[in-house]
Design a protein around this motif. Sequence first.
Motif, PDB file in Angstrom:
ATOM      1  N   GLN A 181       8.488   8.344 -15.410  1.00 27.83           N
ATOM      2  CA  GLN A 181       9.345   7.387 -16.404  1.00 27.83           C
ATOM      3  C   GLN A 181       8.868   6.777 -17.246  1.00 27.83           C
ATOM      4  OE1 GLN A 181      13.032   7.552 -16.858  1.00 27.83           O
ATOM      5  NE2 GLN A 181      13.040   9.183 -15.662  1.00 27.83           N
ATOM      6  N   PRO A 182       9.345   6.344 -18.484  1.00 30.46           N
ATOM      7  CA  PRO A 182       8.822   5.349 -19.344  1.00 30.46           C
ATOM      8  C   PRO A 182       8.709   3.979 -18.649  1.00 30.46           C
ATOM      9  CG  PRO A 182      10.530   6.842 -20.605  1.00 30.46           C
ATOM     10  CD  PRO A 182      10.473   7.190 -19.306  1.00 30.46           C
ATOM     11  N   PRO A 183       7.996   3.049 -18.791  1.00 31.03           N
ATOM     12  CA  PRO A 183       7.787   1.839 -18.172  1.00 31.03           C
ATOM     13  C   PRO A 183       8.765   0.879 -18.555  1.00 31.03           C
ATOM     14  CG  PRO A 183       5.856   2.009 -19.502  1.00 31.03           C
ATOM     15  CD  PRO A 183       6.757   3.152 -19.678  1.00 31.03           C
ATOM     16  N   ASP A 184       9.243   0.979 -19.926  1.00 30.54           N
ATOM     17  CA  ASP A 184      10.128  -0.344 -20.572  1.00 30.54           C
ATOM     18  C   ASP A 184      11.192  -0.618 -19.639  1.00 30.54           C
ATOM     19  OD1 ASP A 184      10.148   2.337 -22.507  1.00 30.54           O
ATOM     20  OD2 ASP A 184      12.024   1.474 -21.836  1.00 30.54           O
ATOM     21  N   PRO A 185      11.495  -1.883 -19.615  1.00 29.36           N
ATOM     22  CA  PRO A 185      11.043  -3.032 -20.625  1.00 29.36           C
ATOM     23  C   PRO A 185       9.959  -3.656 -19.953  1.00 29.36           C
ATOM     24  CG  PRO A 185      13.059  -3.727 -19.172  1.00 29.36           C
ATOM     25  CD  PRO A 185      13.007  -2.452 -19.069  1.00 29.36           C
ATOM     26  N   LEU A 186       8.787  -3.489 -20.771  1.00 27.98           N
ATOM     27  CA  LEU A 186       7.659  -3.952 -20.436  1.00 27.98           C
ATOM     28  C   LEU A 186       7.280  -5.424 -19.672  1.00 27.98           C
ATOM     29  CD1 LEU A 186       4.991  -2.176 -22.886  1.00 27.98           C
ATOM     30  CD2 LEU A 186       5.047  -2.037 -20.382  1.00 27.98           C
ATOM     31  N   ASP A 187       8.028  -6.234 -20.689  1.00 30.99           N
ATOM     32  CA  ASP A 187       7.949  -7.719 -20.385  1.00 30.99           C
ATOM     33  C   ASP A 187       8.241  -8.018 -19.025  1.00 30.99           C
ATOM     34  OD1 ASP A 187      10.176  -6.909 -21.845  1.00 30.99           O
ATOM     35  OD2 ASP A 187      10.776  -9.115 -21.872  1.00 30.99           O
ATOM     36  N   LEU A 188       9.332  -7.312 -18.297  1.00 29.65           N
ATOM     37  CA  LEU A 188       9.608  -7.656 -17.130  1.00 29.65           C
ATOM     38  C   LEU A 188       8.653  -7.238 -15.775  1.00 29.65           C
ATOM     39  CD1 LEU A 188      13.405  -6.705 -17.190  1.00 29.65           C
ATOM     40  CD2 LEU A 188      12.135  -8.885 -17.447  1.00 29.65           C
ATOM     41  N   TRP A 189       7.356  -6.509 -16.169  1.00 24.95           N
ATOM     42  CA  TRP A 189       6.539  -6.053 -15.203  1.00 24.95           C
ATOM     43  C   TRP A 189       5.991  -7.394 -14.726  1.00 24.95           C
ATOM     44  CZ3 TRP A 189       5.335  -1.279 -12.871  1.00 24.95           C
ATOM     45  CH2 TRP A 189       6.001  -0.183 -13.219  1.00 24.95           C
ATOM     46  N   GLU A 190       5.302  -7.603 -13.513  1.00 24.19           N
ATOM     47  CA  GLU A 190       4.816  -8.682 -13.240  1.00 24.19           C
ATOM     48  C   GLU A 190       3.058  -8.399 -13.209  1.00 24.19           C
ATOM     49  OE1 GLU A 190       5.881 -10.286  -9.291  1.00 24.19           O
ATOM     50  OE2 GLU A 190       7.868 -10.224 -10.004  1.00 24.19           O
ATOM     51  N   SER A 191       2.761  -7.120 -13.174  1.00 24.98           N
ATOM     52  CA  SER A 191       1.517  -6.488 -13.748  1.00 24.98           C
ATOM     53  C   SER A 191       1.622  -5.429 -14.497  1.00 24.98           C
ATOM     54  CB  SER A 191       0.783  -6.535 -12.501  1.00 24.98           C
ATOM     55  OG  SER A 191       1.332  -5.437 -11.515  1.00 24.98           O
TER      56      SER A 191
ATOM     57  N   ILE B 116      12.151   2.460  -8.417  1.00 26.91           N
ATOM     58  CA  ILE B 116      11.672   3.548  -9.213  1.00 26.91           C
ATOM     59  C   ILE B 116      12.656   3.303 -10.433  1.00 26.91           C
ATOM     60  CG2 ILE B 116      10.900   4.727  -6.965  1.00 26.91           C
ATOM     61  CD1 ILE B 116      13.435   6.674  -7.254  1.00 26.91           C
ATOM     62  N   HIS B 117      12.187   3.763 -11.531  1.00 27.17           N
ATOM     63  CA  HIS B 117      12.729   3.974 -12.977  1.00 27.17           C
ATOM     64  C   HIS B 117      12.869   2.660 -13.336  1.00 27.17           C
ATOM     65  CE1 HIS B 117      14.651   8.264 -12.798  1.00 27.17           C
ATOM     66  NE2 HIS B 117      13.256   8.207 -12.188  1.00 27.17           N
ATOM     67  N   SER B 118      12.327   1.465 -12.872  1.00 25.96           N
ATOM     68  CA  SER B 118      12.585   0.230 -13.044  1.00 25.96           C
ATOM     69  C   SER B 118      11.328  -0.674 -13.210  1.00 25.96           C
ATOM     70  CB  SER B 118      13.608  -0.122 -11.884  1.00 25.96           C
ATOM     71  OG  SER B 118      13.765  -1.538 -11.930  1.00 25.96           O
ATOM     72  N   PRO B 119      11.365  -1.832 -13.838  1.00 30.67           N
ATOM     73  CA  PRO B 119       9.915  -2.494 -13.778  1.00 30.67           C
ATOM     74  C   PRO B 119       9.598  -2.847 -12.444  1.00 30.67           C
ATOM     75  CG  PRO B 119      11.618  -3.278 -15.251  1.00 30.67           C
ATOM     76  CD  PRO B 119      12.548  -2.342 -14.748  1.00 30.67           C
ATOM     77  N   ASN B 120       8.284  -3.056 -12.106  1.00 34.45           N
ATOM     78  CA  ASN B 120       7.738  -3.128 -10.861  1.00 34.45           C
ATOM     79  C   ASN B 120       8.006  -2.155  -9.827  1.00 34.45           C
ATOM     80  OD1 ASN B 120       6.808  -5.886 -11.730  1.00 34.45           O
ATOM     81  ND2 ASN B 120       8.889  -6.527 -11.712  1.00 34.45           N
ATOM     82  N   GLU B 121       7.874  -0.946 -10.085  1.00 33.69           N
ATOM     83  CA  GLU B 121       7.913   0.017  -9.153  1.00 33.69           C
ATOM     84  C   GLU B 121       6.928  -0.113  -8.351  1.00 33.69           C
ATOM     85  OE1 GLU B 121       7.766   3.995 -10.863  1.00 33.69           O
ATOM     86  OE2 GLU B 121       7.494   4.825  -8.936  1.00 33.69           O
TER      87      GLU B 121
END
Length: 465
Positions: free
Chosen positions: A90-100, A431-436
């Motif tokens: 899946q696309p990773p966005d929203p990117l700013d919510l990923w911790e890495s 899954i499908h969400s930030p920080n998978e």
Amino acid sequence: MQALDAYLQTHRERFLSELLDLLRIPSISADPKYTADVRRMAEATAEHLRQAGADHVEVIATNGHPIVYGEKQVDPLAPTVLVYGHYDVQPPDPLDLWESPPFEPVIRKTDLHPQGAIFARGACDDKGQFFMHVKAFEAMLRTGTLPCNVKFMIEGEEEVGSKHLEAFCQQHREKLACDVVLISDTSIIDNDTPSLTVGLRGLAYMEVEVTGPNRDLHSGVYGGAVANPINVLCQMIASLHDQDGRITIKGFYDDVEEVSPSERAGLNAAPYDEKAYCEDLGVGALYGEKGYTTLERTGIRPSLDVNGIWGGYIGEGAKTVLPSKAFAKISMRLVPHQKPDKIERLFQEHFESMAPPYVHVKVKALHGGHPVVVPTDSVEYRAAEKAMELAFGKKPLPQRGGGSIPIVAMFQQVLKANSILMGFGLDADNIHSPNEHYGLFNFYKGIETIPHFYWLYAEMKAARP
Ligand code: BES
Ligand code: MN
Ligand code: MN
């Protein structure tokens, strides 16, 4: 099987570093900008199959993303396992919510994964899971303990509806002939509570466009006199559920299977802590169809959700505008025996018929998939059950998954083979969400469980073909 255990132990670190390399490839199937990366991921998957010892490995072009195929024939009399998985993400966005960063995998501990989990897009869905099969296969082959013929079919379009896989399976029935399809792309209840997925929901995914005035208007000059299509769309969407959380589309529930009280009791026997569930999600209470528990709402009841809604001005600050158009993407999860085509038609008719005279609506279907039920009285189910019991020390509970894998219904139809949905993720793996992420415990437990399945299945088939 000592030789196999020793092999897994010796090569543990390499398995992980190989997976981390695959997770660095942004194989986002939905976004044409990543087509070359999707292709690179297909090539890398094929190379892993070759290295593991598969024969006739191919990257097969389709009108979309390629399908990776490979096989090993050990004995014409032995049963054949078809491993299905997907290498797209899946696309990773929203990117700013990923911790890495999503394509720079790192290992971190979490409450549910005290031994550590791999954080990256695709870690659980489905690179970490299909890769367990490649490694289990490698280990069986190298230790001379592979008792079944194996075919791998790893596709690159699952996350966009498996558009080209159906035709591929139709055209290559013989090549794909098998006794069982083995899939790890679902979840277990928790790391102490193994489960096998015995049902998947189907899907009908729609996009709607609501048009009011023929152009954007000044919201002061016209506001109050002309219907705003965003306001109208919101009302229309709100009316799709009634007070009891039931979907109001005429005929929507007509084909829904009423699950027997004993099966409902079985589903509800799974551990479920409502307070922890709410806390994990940060919600004060749950919402859903009256008369059903959470596990029933996601397992045996259909649902309808807006996935995205847009229109008008969404830039910085305030712009006063009464927009001409409003849009939404609306999906419905289906249960046996609802048919995606029929539900698409009912939705379209309902949506068009409720449009007030001051707007007009356009409805289109984006993609669909049939629901699935896995029989639990088969040799393959018993083998899967026993395999998990050996690996976890506990018998797995049958569980209905809320998600969809549209191609599974087709395996049944076209290849006449049951699927075993033996996933090892957790619902809380994002899954499908930030920080998978995907637990190291889960990754290694999967690699350990899969050979048990092969051995038991071969043995049971030989005893009672
Ligand atoms: N692996 C999931 C489906 C899944 C997840 C099933 C967890 C059961 C438990 C799969 O990759 C997926 O996301 N499928 C899509 C299908 C769609 C894109 C056609 C889905 O369910 O939204
Ligand atoms: Mn998946
Ligand atoms: Mn997915």
